[in-house]
Scaffold this motif. Structure first.
Motif, short mmCIF file in Angstrom:
data_model
loop_
_atom_site.label_atom_id
_atom_site.label_comp_id
_atom_site.label_asym_id
_atom_site.label_seq_id
_atom_site.Cartn_x
_atom_site.Cartn_y
_atom_site.Cartn_z
N UNK A 4 18.16 -8.52 -17.31
CA UNK A 4 19.54 -8.91 -17.04
C UNK A 4 19.70 -9.31 -15.59
N UNK A 5 19.09 -8.53 -14.68
CA UNK A 5 19.15 -8.85 -13.25
C UNK A 5 18.56 -10.23 -12.97
N UNK A 6 17.43 -10.53 -13.61
CA UNK A 6 16.80 -11.84 -13.41
C UNK A 6 17.71 -12.95 -13.87
N UNK A 7 18.37 -12.76 -15.03
CA UNK A 7 19.30 -13.76 -15.55
C UNK A 7 20.45 -13.98 -14.59
N UNK A 8 21.02 -12.86 -14.07
CA UNK A 8 22.14 -12.96 -13.13
C UNK A 8 21.70 -13.70 -11.88
N UNK A 9 20.53 -13.35 -11.36
CA UNK A 9 20.04 -13.97 -10.13
C UNK A 9 19.88 -15.46 -10.29
N UNK A 10 19.25 -15.90 -11.40
CA UNK A 10 19.02 -17.33 -11.59
C UNK A 10 20.31 -18.07 -11.89
N UNK A 11 21.32 -17.36 -12.43
CA UNK A 11 22.58 -18.03 -12.71
C UNK A 11 23.45 -18.15 -11.46
N UNK A 12 23.53 -17.05 -10.64
CA UNK A 12 24.41 -17.04 -9.49
C UNK A 12 23.80 -17.68 -8.25
N UNK A 158 23.00 -26.37 -16.46
CA UNK A 158 24.11 -25.45 -16.69
C UNK A 158 25.38 -26.22 -17.03
N UNK A 159 26.08 -25.76 -18.05
CA UNK A 159 27.41 -26.29 -18.36
C UNK A 159 28.44 -25.36 -17.72
N UNK A 160 29.39 -25.95 -17.00
CA UNK A 160 30.41 -25.16 -16.33
C UNK A 160 31.79 -25.63 -16.78
N UNK A 161 32.67 -24.68 -17.04
CA UNK A 161 34.01 -24.96 -17.55
C UNK A 161 35.04 -24.54 -16.51
N UNK A 170 35.96 -20.70 -15.47
CA UNK A 170 36.22 -19.71 -16.51
C UNK A 170 34.98 -19.39 -17.34
N UNK A 171 33.98 -20.28 -17.31
CA UNK A 171 32.80 -20.04 -18.13
C UNK A 171 31.64 -20.87 -17.62
N UNK A 172 30.43 -20.34 -17.80
CA UNK A 172 29.22 -21.12 -17.54
C UNK A 172 28.19 -20.81 -18.61
N UNK A 173 27.40 -21.82 -18.94
CA UNK A 173 26.35 -21.67 -19.94
C UNK A 173 25.04 -22.17 -19.33
N UNK A 174 24.10 -21.26 -19.19
CA UNK A 174 22.81 -21.60 -18.62
C UNK A 174 21.81 -21.82 -19.76
N UNK A 175 21.19 -23.00 -19.78
CA UNK A 175 20.23 -23.33 -20.83
C UNK A 175 18.92 -22.61 -20.56
N UNK A 176 18.45 -21.83 -21.52
CA UNK A 176 17.23 -21.05 -21.38
C UNK A 176 16.07 -21.77 -22.07
N UNK A 177 14.98 -21.92 -21.35
CA UNK A 177 13.76 -22.53 -21.89
C UNK A 177 14.02 -23.94 -22.41
N UNK A 178 14.94 -24.67 -21.75
CA UNK A 178 15.23 -26.06 -22.09
C UNK A 178 15.68 -26.25 -23.54
N UNK A 179 16.28 -25.21 -24.11
CA UNK A 179 16.76 -25.27 -25.49
C UNK A 179 18.28 -25.11 -25.47
#
Length: 233
Positions: A4-12, A158-161, A170-179
């Motif tokens: 979870x920490x890794x996901x947060x780090x790469x997103x923020x 990343x999609x950002x809303x 209000x929202x962000x979507x990070x694409x994982x493994x190019x999927x």
């Protein structure tokens, strides 16, 4: 927890160089979002940021310290006991777990070295970091939002809303493994005033396996008490 920490780090945290240019509509929306949370000058005047964040309703806290442009530290506490942490002084980074200290993985050091801003909103308008394309206005949680697609030189897509009325993120979507069917999602909630800025105090994270984690900021401080000593062991 570390995943979870890794996901947060790469997103923020964002970094490095993009050659293409964002389209005009995207830049207009991002700049309106910056104005909506206090303005570019106020964001740039944030030199340090301290946060404490509770995970779900559990006795689990993330304590972070940041100093512009790229110094940072994290301590994860469970029942008041430190179980994991890292410190990055702008050049070197180390992790601490179970009392043992080791060097950060090279890829994490590279990401942290290339960071330029405490707030991602400033990175969004930096053409050396992000390129955005406007997707359109969409329905989101019973309201309207502008949807943008961002591409980062480090490979992040990343999609950002942004809310169509107040232009807050209000929202962000990070694409994982190019999927594009494999998304790590954040919702940004509970905006409040902090030293002249409007910042969110709650995040809801949904990982690709649909595990939901609620993160609540219990404390945030700007430009208070952080020194270079906080980023070395």
């Amino acid at each position: 927890m570390k995943n979870l920490l890794t996901t947060i780090t790469f997103t923020l945290i964002t970094s490095v160089i993009v050659n293409a240019q964002s389209d005009q509509k995207s830049l207009e929306i991002i700049n309106k979002s910056i104005d909506a949370i206090g303005g570019k000058k106020k964001l740039e005047n944030v030199k340090t940021l301290y946060t404490e964040m509770q995970i779900n309703n559990d006795p689990v806290f993330y304590i972070t310290k940041e100093k512009a442009p790229n110094k940072g530290s994290l301590e994860v506490k469970v029942n008041g006991n430190s179980v994991f942490g890292y410190r990055f002084d702008g050049e070197k980074g180390f992790e601490k777990q179970n009392g043992q200290i080791k060097q950060m993985p090279d890829e994490e050091i590279t990401d942290k070295k290339n960071r330029k801003y405490i707030f991602n909103e400033l990175a969004y308008i930096d053409p050396t970091i992000w390129t955005f394309n406007y997707v359109g206005e969409v329905d989101l949680n019973n309201s309207k939002a502008h949807k943008l697609k961002g591409e980062n030189k480090n490979g992040t897509i990343e999609y950002i809303y942004f809310d169509s009325n107040n232009f807050r993120k209000v929202k962000s979507e990070n694409i994982v493994m190019n999927d594009e069917n494999n998304l790590s999602t954040f919702e940004y909630l509970d905006y409040r005033t902090l030293d002249g800025l409007i910042v969110n105090y709650k995040l809801i994270h949904t990982d690709p396996k649909k595990v939901i984690t609620t993160m609540t900021f219990t404390k945030q401080e700007i430009n208070k008490g952080i020194t270079d000593k906080d980023f070395i062991y």
